[in-house]
Design an enzyme around this catalytic site. Structure first.
Site, PDB file in Angstrom:
ATOM      1  N   HIS A 145      -3.085  -2.919   8.039  1.00  0.00           N
ATOM      2  CA  HIS A 145      -4.332  -3.222   7.229  1.00  0.00           C
ATOM      3  C   HIS A 145      -4.963  -2.068   6.980  1.00  0.00           C
ATOM      4  O   HIS A 145      -4.588  -1.225   7.571  1.00  0.00           O
ATOM      5  CB  HIS A 145      -5.250  -4.328   8.031  1.00  0.00           C
ATOM      6  N   PHE A 146      -5.647  -2.042   5.584  1.00  0.00           N
ATOM      7  CA  PHE A 146      -5.741  -1.236   4.998  1.00  0.00           C
ATOM      8  C   PHE A 146      -6.991  -1.719   5.000  1.00  0.00           C
ATOM      9  O   PHE A 146      -7.322  -2.435   4.161  1.00  0.00           O
ATOM     10  CB  PHE A 146      -5.535  -1.075   3.052  1.00  0.00           C
ATOM     11  N   HIS A 170       0.858  -1.125   0.099  1.00  0.00           N
ATOM     12  CA  HIS A 170      -0.239   0.300   0.088  1.00  0.00           C
ATOM     13  C   HIS A 170       0.531   1.039  -0.068  1.00  0.00           C
ATOM     14  O   HIS A 170      -0.299   2.339  -0.201  1.00  0.00           O
ATOM     15  CB  HIS A 170      -0.485  -0.221   0.774  1.00  0.00           C
ATOM     16  N   LYS A 210      -4.876  -9.554  -7.717  1.00  0.00           N
ATOM     17  CA  LYS A 210      -5.874  -8.806  -6.313  1.00  0.00           C
ATOM     18  C   LYS A 210      -6.798  -8.336  -7.441  1.00  0.00           C
ATOM     19  O   LYS A 210      -6.650  -7.707  -8.801  1.00  0.00           O
ATOM     20  CB  LYS A 210      -4.569  -8.703  -5.940  1.00  0.00           C
ATOM     21  N   ASN A 268      -6.919  -2.712  -5.355  1.00  0.00           N
ATOM     22  CA  ASN A 268      -5.968  -2.460  -4.290  1.00  0.00           C
ATOM     23  C   ASN A 268      -5.585  -0.600  -3.888  1.00  0.00           C
ATOM     24  O   ASN A 268      -5.966  -0.202  -5.290  1.00  0.00           O
ATOM     25  CB  ASN A 268      -4.365  -2.958  -4.283  1.00  0.00           C
ATOM     26  N   THR A 269      -5.065  -0.217  -3.454  1.00  0.00           N
ATOM     27  CA  THR A 269      -5.148   0.778  -3.285  1.00  0.00           C
ATOM     28  C   THR A 269      -3.875   1.373  -2.794  1.00  0.00           C
ATOM     29  O   THR A 269      -3.579   0.669  -1.692  1.00  0.00           O
ATOM     30  CB  THR A 269      -5.612   1.622  -2.127  1.00  0.00           C
TER      31      THR A 269
END
Length: 145
Positions: free
Chosen positions: A142-143, A39, A67, A70-71
């Site tokens: 964790h995002f 991230h 995936k 995602n950011t």
């Protein structure tokens, strides 16, 4: 016999230190490093599909499968760590270890996939993000959104 006693005492000491929070288990450190890999990108502005295609592959998020989303946060890790110092809010999983801040991001959304070929659409913005933090001192692990 003496070796077994020594090992037992060392194990007891380690468990005591863990219980007191003086030694952090490697799990927290590995989650912090994983968060950074997935991230954090302070060196780029991002925002394009080309950026997402390259970064998702480079950062290992296209194997064994693509995936979905995602950011990437375009801020240095110190700025992101500071988000962990904001007031706690509830995470999606119900825990109260999330924190929020506004940062520049690139969201990468999977648009097509075939074996060994993941394609993403990139979108840049400055927006509110929610991250879960853990450890002492608190670091992002964790995002959450």
């Amino acid at each position: 016999m003496a070796l077994q006693k020594t090992l037992s005492l060392l194990l007891l000491l380690l468990l005591t230190l863990l219980g007191l929070g003086l030694v952090q288990p490697s799990y927290g450190q590995s989650m912090y490093l994983r968060f950074q890999r997935q991230h954090v990108d302070s060196t780029q502005r991002g925002g394009t599909s080309l950026y997402c295609n390259k970064m998702m592959q480079t950062r290992g998020m296209t194997r064994p499968r693509c995936k979905q989303f995602n950011t990437f946060i375009h801020a240095d890790i110190g700025t992101i760590n500071n988000i962990c110092r904001t007031p706690n809010i509830r995470c999606k999983n119900g825990k109260m270890n999330c924190h929020e801040g506004v940062v520049r991001v690139t969201d990468c959304k999977l648009t097509a996939s075939s074996p060994r070929n993941c394609r993403y659409q990139g979108r840049a913005s400055s927006r509110r993000v929610v991250i879960a933090c853990d450890g002492n001192p608190l670091v992002p692990v964790h995002f959450d959104g």
